[in-house]
Write a protein that holds these residues in place. Structure first.
Motif, PDB file in Angstrom:
ATOM      1  N   ALA A  70      -3.879  -9.652  -0.888  1.00 39.02           N
ATOM      2  CA  ALA A  70      -4.512  -8.462  -0.842  1.00 39.02           C
ATOM      3  C   ALA A  70      -3.303  -8.832   0.917  1.00 39.02           C
ATOM      4  CB  ALA A  70      -6.401  -8.562  -0.238  1.00 39.02           C
ATOM      5  N   ARG A  71      -3.264  -6.881   1.262  1.00 32.47           N
ATOM      6  CA  ARG A  71      -2.194  -7.027   2.467  1.00 32.47           C
ATOM      7  C   ARG A  71      -3.331  -6.337   3.292  1.00 32.47           C
ATOM      8  NH1 ARG A  71       2.529  -6.720   1.787  1.00 32.47           N
ATOM      9  NH2 ARG A  71       3.507  -6.483   3.575  1.00 32.47           N
ATOM     10  N   LEU A  72      -3.515  -6.437   4.905  1.00 31.32           N
ATOM     11  CA  LEU A  72      -4.500  -6.282   6.509  1.00 31.32           C
ATOM     12  C   LEU A  72      -3.767  -4.694   6.072  1.00 31.32           C
ATOM     13  CD1 LEU A  72      -5.827  -6.683   8.049  1.00 31.32           C
ATOM     14  CD2 LEU A  72      -4.071  -6.917   9.534  1.00 31.32           C
ATOM     15  N   LEU A  73      -4.193  -3.617   6.559  1.00 33.07           N
ATOM     16  CA  LEU A  73      -3.668  -2.511   6.545  1.00 33.07           C
ATOM     17  C   LEU A  73      -4.524  -1.874   7.975  1.00 33.07           C
ATOM     18  CD1 LEU A  73      -5.186  -0.384   3.342  1.00 33.07           C
ATOM     19  CD2 LEU A  73      -3.008  -1.871   3.482  1.00 33.07           C
ATOM     20  N   LEU A  74      -3.733  -1.163   9.001  1.00 34.26           N
ATOM     21  CA  LEU A  74      -3.326  -0.767  10.470  1.00 34.26           C
ATOM     22  C   LEU A  74      -3.131   0.895  10.409  1.00 34.26           C
ATOM     23  CD1 LEU A  74      -2.378  -3.842  12.189  1.00 34.26           C
ATOM     24  CD2 LEU A  74      -4.540  -3.669  11.443  1.00 34.26           C
TER      25      LEU A  74
END
Length: 149
Positions: A70-74
């Motif tokens: 999973a990748r962090l989204l900002l």
């Protein structure tokens, strides 16, 4: 110039989403959607035959492709899913997430997997299960929270 009005704001179907999700319904035939996720809410595993692009406008989220981390989204992040790429996306466990979704074609739920109640990827210990604190240590999460994102 033409102004098109959104038809309505609708709750996301439990077949497609877990948690509270609001969708700004687009004019008929348009492929742009505004999606608001409450903390911890997410999509089921799904794919788009012509791909999907997400533009994060507010909050903190996560996105994962099948078999990957999973990748962090900002805010300001743009996420591009290739045609047919199996994925999910949603809000960080304790943050809201708002994104615009641009997609082509009809979505498809995969393998009868509804959104369920916990983060996707299988039970703890499964190779693809995301434990957010493992990938993003508490210090990183606290820094995100302090930044006012």
């Amino acid at each position: 110039m033409e102004v098109r009005r959104l038809r309505s704001t609708e709750r996301g179907s439990p077949e497609w989403f877990s948690g509270a999700v609001l969708l700004a319904a687009r004019p008929e035939g348009e492929s742009l959607l505004l999606v608001r996720f409450a903390p911890g809410a997410r999509t089921a595993w799904h794919a788009h035959p012509k791909g999907q692009v997400l533009y994060v406008t507010e909050g903190v989220g996560l996105a994962q492709s099948r078999g990957g981390w999973a990748r962090l989204l900002l805010p300001g992040d743009v996420v591009v899913f290739a045609p047919g790429e199996e994925h999910w996306h949603g809000a960080f466990p304790d943050r809201f997430l708002v994104h615009l979704a641009l997609q082509g074609g009809k979505n498809g739920l995969l393998g009868g997997e509804g959104a369920g109640g916990s983060l996707p990827g299988g039970p703890r210990g499964h190779p693809n299960f995301l434990e957010p604190s493992a990938k993003y240590p508490a210090s990183r999460a606290r820094a995100i929270m302090r930044s006012g994102v």
